[in-house]
Design an enzyme around this catalytic site. Sequence first.
Site, short mmCIF file in Angstrom:
data_model
loop_
_atom_site.label_atom_id
_atom_site.label_comp_id
_atom_site.label_asym_id
_atom_site.label_seq_id
_atom_site.Cartn_x
_atom_site.Cartn_y
_atom_site.Cartn_z
N ASP A 65 -6.59 -66.73 34.68
CA ASP A 65 -7.31 -67.84 33.35
C ASP A 65 -6.48 -68.68 32.75
O ASP A 65 -4.92 -67.73 32.39
CB ASP A 65 -8.04 -66.85 32.51
N LYS A 94 -9.64 -67.73 16.66
CA LYS A 94 -9.48 -67.80 18.12
C LYS A 94 -10.01 -68.94 18.62
O LYS A 94 -9.94 -70.52 19.34
CB LYS A 94 -9.92 -67.09 19.19
N ASP A 116 -11.36 -72.98 33.51
CA ASP A 116 -9.77 -72.76 33.46
C ASP A 116 -10.09 -71.40 34.32
O ASP A 116 -8.65 -71.20 33.68
CB ASP A 116 -9.79 -73.07 31.97
#
Length: 889
Positions: A568, A647, A818
């Site tokens: 990741d 986040k 991603d």
Amino acid sequence: MLVTTSIKEVIVPFRATSASEINYPLPKENAKEISEGTTLRNYLLIQPTETSIDHPQTTKGIPMTNETMIDVQLRLEHEMTQKGVSRYAKQVTDAKQMGTEDKLAAGQELMKHYTDTLSKAITGWLAELSSGRAGAKGAAHKYLVDLDPSMVAFITLKKLLGRVSTPVVVQTAARELGTAIEDEVKLASVRAEERKTYESIIRGAKLRVSDHYKRMYALRRAAEAVELDMWPEVDRMLVGMKLIDLAMETLGWFTVETRTVGKNNTKKLLTASPELLRQLEANHTITGLLRPVYEPMVVPPRDWTTPVDGGYLSSAVRPIKLVKISSKGYYEELSHTEMPVVYAAINALQATAWQINTPILAVLKEFWERGHALAGLPAREGQEIPVKPFDIETNEESRSEWRKLAAKVYQGNTEERSKRLNIVFTIDLAERYSQFPKIFMPYQLDFRGRIYSVPAFNAQGPDHMKSLLHFAAGKALGANGAQWLAMHGANVAGNDKCSLEERVQWVLDNEEEIVACGKDPMGNRGWFTEIGGQDIDKPWQFLAFAMEWAGYTEQGEEFVSKLAIALDGSCSGLQHYSGMLRDSVGGASVNLIPAPTPQDVYKMVADKVVLSLKAIVASGISPSGKCEDVEYAKQWLAFGVSRKTTKRSVMCVAYGSRQFGFKDQIMEDTLTPAFKKHQRDGSPWPFEGDGYKAGTFMAGQIWEAVTKTLVKAVEAMNWLQKAAMSVSEVGLPIRWSTPLGFPIMQAYWDIKSRIVETSLQGKILKVTMGVHVDKLDRRAQTNGIGANFIHSCDAAHMQLCTVRATQEGIHNFAMIHDSFGTRAADTEDLFRIVRESFVEQYTDVDVLENFRDEILRQLTPELAKELPVLPDRGTLDLAGVMDSRFCFA
């Protein structure tokens, strides 16, 4: 096999698999050859591979008679369409029973196309009365004269179409319609006089589940905010009757029938015309056919060689297109665009053969059938509504308390219902496809070039769904595979903020418990609670790992692993900004620079926010000068600020999000869930109300920390938005190409003048009337460019990486934007290829410069002069990415 080293090289046609064992016609080659003398940045050299995929003629456990796998696939495609028809038919039946036919696609279409017609009729009637030519104005006029006719028309059609299949007493329909208009008037008063209160009402209404509770909550809050006059019952009825009359006269959809009930009782019923019912049924039929339930395939999908020829085999199911976009002009351009790498990448993903992980399926079924609300699963049955107190009719306090408790249970049950349906759908589909040794996922692109699975059941899904899929073709772990398998186990456990060696060591330290879970998941349940002091983040994927690790402990390096091991990106949007701008500060924060341990940009920002909060509390002074900010700082310190708090906001900086967007993200991700929990179980809650004001304060704190930490990313985002504004000035869609030649067109059309906004039943509803106006929405164009540009960059990186990997013999992929996945035995190679591809993309191509050049071609000379210069590059050495162990891990 020849592998090129530059993205500038020329390419030749590519095919992911041969057709040696496929007995249906394959399309032509992917792309035209390009002459050797051509210099193109957008292509690389790829040679065809000879990998074949076997297609067994029968499959064990399936009563197929003499069907080939192609026959099976064709039958499945027919069933996909029939399932779509059946699913939509059930929705229609349920809507008729619930009186919500206005929410169906057919009802929505009628409202979309005829709200404007009825609005004009209402406007004309009001104008006639206002001119005095129609005599006495009547009661309805004074209530409707100051309202938006479009809003009134929308509510009228919504209420009438809600129960269109069932005749209703005219007085009842009029009363309900008049009440709905009155509700809107009351909430409109709040919207005009107390905008912040109105926004709070809308947020609060979202926390309620049923329309009834939304309405009651909104009206109660509205009455507290402003003084509201109740409409007389007769006036409410007259308003409804007049609007029904106008709808009947203008649209001809309804008639009034007189029916005798018993001997002397007659009722006047509002009844839909036969023509309206025929139109609705025809629309229902078409809608059902156009909504197939797309499922995996049991043979490889057709390769994409043009924008319209890939995916499913037959016309029995609605065809898919390469790109999910409806513009005919764009497709005409796309059909003449040579982009072999894009075709090669999507075909490689489609050629990946998957298989149902039957041991995981068995455990998931067992948990579900036993009703265990564990391992992230919802309870199989909803909670029972509390028993009504004996004095509910006489004791107001007792009645009020019961209603609050009952509402909480009802809300919780409704929220869990969709989760239960998802589990049932997943188990059912996994059981059916577990009979096949190989299944495949057709893929398509969105307009940015990102690749998505067409079936809803796929390896891009939630934790339990991902765990149910592994590669059909396993591979012995070998010397390096076991380490990558262990790192994967630590990652899905949530122990991913340490070095790679520490992740492996964590698995070894807890091996006995991990193996016990893998061998006996029902008896050893640490896999969904905690192991070695680590709370398990993704329990079902961790269980799949534990089962394989148990196999490894018995067979060693010869163990054949089928799991997809994911690498990741570390806040990938910021990685791409840092790469293209050579930003050493931002690059260090997202692991583009080698470091002994992984850097955590979310925690960096959270730590800065905490320091700021402590400084505000210690000094008693807020930089904003607002006294209440000191209290908010205290409340947040009591509540706790962690990397989870920051986040999403930090992640979305790369996608154009700013302080205002941060506020919404904080509410959605942090405060609203915590507030719901507080309401359910009385957990600590330091904020006023639902925490909205405190959330606004925190948004400012995070934005301040972000602008100090990610300077270059903010500069790039600002530049992109200014460029988008410039293109919007000339009224053109924004066009650019990815480094691999995929053409992108961003076009958000302005439909504001064709939208009705209403607060009906405590929620904002919008309906588009008619067709798009021929004008772009400048704000949407500007706000969307950051996210879309970066998504186009990460899409190109994933495609380049996939093709590079196929060149080196990797043919099993689990790619999610991603996140880069393959078998454990191949992960060492993919780990290198992911980084090589990232460096190649930003070394061989200046993506910002290319974007600017394409933008300049769309601007007038005057606007081109006003376009700001690109942000300065930093000093980041991209070669260091090859030595970074945590940029994609």
